[in-house]
Design an enzyme around this catalytic site. Structure first.
Site, PDB file in Angstrom:
ATOM      1  N   ASN A  19       3.680  12.525  -6.857  1.00 26.08           N
ATOM      2  CA  ASN A  19       4.566  11.824  -7.209  1.00 26.08           C
ATOM      3  C   ASN A  19       4.645  10.323  -8.478  1.00 26.08           C
ATOM      4  OD1 ASN A  19       7.011   9.877  -6.552  1.00 26.08           O
ATOM      5  ND2 ASN A  19       6.067   8.539  -4.825  1.00 26.08           N
ATOM      6  N   LYS A  21       6.723   8.487  -9.275  1.00 23.61           N
ATOM      7  CA  LYS A  21       7.837   7.405  -9.606  1.00 23.61           C
ATOM      8  C   LYS A  21       7.865   7.115 -10.880  1.00 23.61           C
ATOM      9  CE  LYS A  21       4.131   5.824  -6.414  1.00 23.61           C
ATOM     10  NZ  LYS A  21       3.421   4.463  -5.557  1.00 23.61           N
ATOM     11  N   HIS A 105      10.356   6.889   1.382  1.00 24.09           N
ATOM     12  CA  HIS A 105       8.972   6.727   0.533  1.00 24.09           C
ATOM     13  C   HIS A 105       9.209   5.244   0.385  1.00 24.09           C
ATOM     14  CE1 HIS A 105       6.324   5.447  -1.714  1.00 24.09           C
ATOM     15  NE2 HIS A 105       6.267   6.492  -2.510  1.00 24.09           N
ATOM     16  N   GLU A 107       8.570   2.871  -1.061  1.00 21.26           N
ATOM     17  CA  GLU A 107       8.709   2.006  -2.165  1.00 21.26           C
ATOM     18  C   GLU A 107      10.526   1.824  -1.728  1.00 21.26           C
ATOM     19  OE1 GLU A 107       7.300   4.007  -5.348  1.00 21.26           O
ATOM     20  OE2 GLU A 107       5.365   2.792  -4.594  1.00 21.26           O
ATOM     21  N   GLU A 176       2.312   7.560   4.996  1.00 21.42           N
ATOM     22  CA  GLU A 176       1.763   6.905   4.012  1.00 21.42           C
ATOM     23  C   GLU A 176       1.561   5.838   4.497  1.00 21.42           C
ATOM     24  OE1 GLU A 176       2.866   8.937  -0.111  1.00 21.42           O
ATOM     25  OE2 GLU A 176       4.270   7.934   0.593  1.00 21.42           O
ATOM     26  N   GLY A 182      -1.288   2.819  -4.167  1.00 23.37           N
ATOM     27  CA  GLY A 182      -1.134   2.244  -5.295  1.00 23.37           C
ATOM     28  C   GLY A 182      -2.045   1.231  -5.017  1.00 23.37           C
ATOM     29  N   SER A 221      -3.501   5.957  -2.672  1.00 15.25           N
ATOM     30  CA  SER A 221      -4.328   5.719  -3.417  1.00 15.25           C
ATOM     31  C   SER A 221      -5.731   7.166  -2.874  1.00 15.25           C
ATOM     32  CB  SER A 221      -5.154   5.163  -2.851  1.00 15.25           C
ATOM     33  OG  SER A 221      -4.441   3.250  -2.739  1.00 15.25           O
TER      34      SER A 221
HETATM   35  P1  PGA Z   1      -0.680   6.414  -5.379  1.00 10.26           P
HETATM   36  O1  PGA Z   1       0.580   6.518  -4.199  1.00 10.26           O
HETATM   37  O2  PGA Z   1      -1.495   7.747  -4.634  1.00 10.26           O
HETATM   38  O3  PGA Z   1      -0.153   5.665  -6.032  1.00 10.26           O
HETATM   39  O4  PGA Z   1      -1.428   5.373  -4.018  1.00 10.26           O
HETATM   40  C1  PGA Z   1       1.031   7.586  -3.631  1.00 10.26           C
HETATM   41  C2  PGA Z   1       2.603   7.157  -3.058  1.00 10.26           C
HETATM   42  O5  PGA Z   1       3.897   7.213  -3.298  1.00 10.26           O
HETATM   43  O6  PGA Z   1       3.102   8.446  -2.892  1.00 10.26           O
END
Ligand code: PGA
Length: 258
Positions: A19, A21, A105, A107, A176, A182, A221
């Site tokens: 992903n 983003k 997601h 976000e 998640e 992140g 992460s």
């Molecule tokens: P990350 O994000 O691996 O940067 O923690 C995962 C995601 O949001 O799908």
């Protein structure tokens, strides 16, 4: 009732997804793929999925044509077309070879205010369009600390699937935990395993005819060092990787970590 898509047995392969983003321009995408494709050329016993931003889908679609790498989008609108300024339809995405959509997601939920009702509409639209959604669920830190992880996950899954309960086999779910995204602070593989097993039981409850074709991915992460540990867990069927997927070499290490 719309005609829903059905999937073949190959769908049971593990899936490692990127992903990106809001990262990588079209020219950077081209450069990424030039580095990445030779690395994964011979890795065909697992699904590899890239979800670039919308603006990179066109170039990625051209380059990925004829390869085994799948293309996904990070969002979609649920209506087929019309006066929805700034939105992207499933038909537009399908024409570019998109076969997966990340839906709900965290976000999108927490920064852009997506509700469970909106997420449910998107899931239904994906199923109708024959594009496999990856439904993202997960608790926030305060919910975890209040012991609400299972309740939150259950509510998110049930509401997202309301009205399409009999199609549980036609989507994947990414667990998640919001606090792990992140932050460099992943869930432990054991904690992920417990929630993944819970999600699989839940699917059986949502749809007693569920055939177990839903993969449950872990995200939050993930990096080349911990990826293999997650993939060793019985109910971790794949990964959804943000930051560590932005570099082709690092994502390749994750793809081949198990
Ligand atoms: P990350 O994000 O691996 O940067 O923690 C995962 C995601 O949001 O799908």
């Amino acid at each position: 009732m719309p005609i829903f898509f059905s999937y073949d047995i190959l769908i049971l392969m593990k899936i490692i997804s990127a992903n990106w983003k809001m990262n990588l321009t079209p020219s950077q995408t081209k450069e990424y793929l030039q580095g990445f494709l030779p690395l994964v050329e011979d890795i065909k016993d697992r699904e590899i999925l890239l979800c670039p931003p919308f603006t990179s889908l066109c170039v990625a679609s051209e380059i990925l044509k004829g390869t085994h790498i799948k293309l996904g989008a990070q969002n979609c609108h649920y209506e087929p077309k019309g006066a929805f300024t700034g939105e992207i339809s499933l038909e537009m995405l399908k024409e570019l070879g998109v076969s997966y959509i990340i839906v709900g997601h965290s976000e999108r939920r927490w920064i852009f205010g997506e509700t469970d009702e909106l997420i449910s509409k998107k899931i239904t639209a994906c199923l109708e369009a024959g594009v496999r959604p990856i439904l993202c669920v997960g608790e926030r830190l305060e919910e975890r600390e209040a012991g609400l992880t299972f309740k939150v996950v259950e509510t998110q899954v049930r509401l997202a699937l309301s009205g399409v309960e009999s199609y549980t086999d036609d989507l994947d779910i990414a667990y998640e935990p919001v606090w792990a995204i992140g932050t460099g602070n992943p869930a432990t593989p054991e904690d992920a395993q417990v929630v993944h097993a819970y999600i699989k039981d839940l699917l059986q409850d949502v749809n007693p005819k569920h055939e177990g074709r839903t993969r449950v991915l872990y995200g939050g992460s993930v990096n080349p060092k911990n990826a293999g540990e997650f993939m060793r867990m019985r109910d971790v069927d794949g990964l959804l990787v943000g930051g560590a997927s932005l570099d082709p070499e690092s994502f390749y290490q994750i793809v081949k970590s198990f």
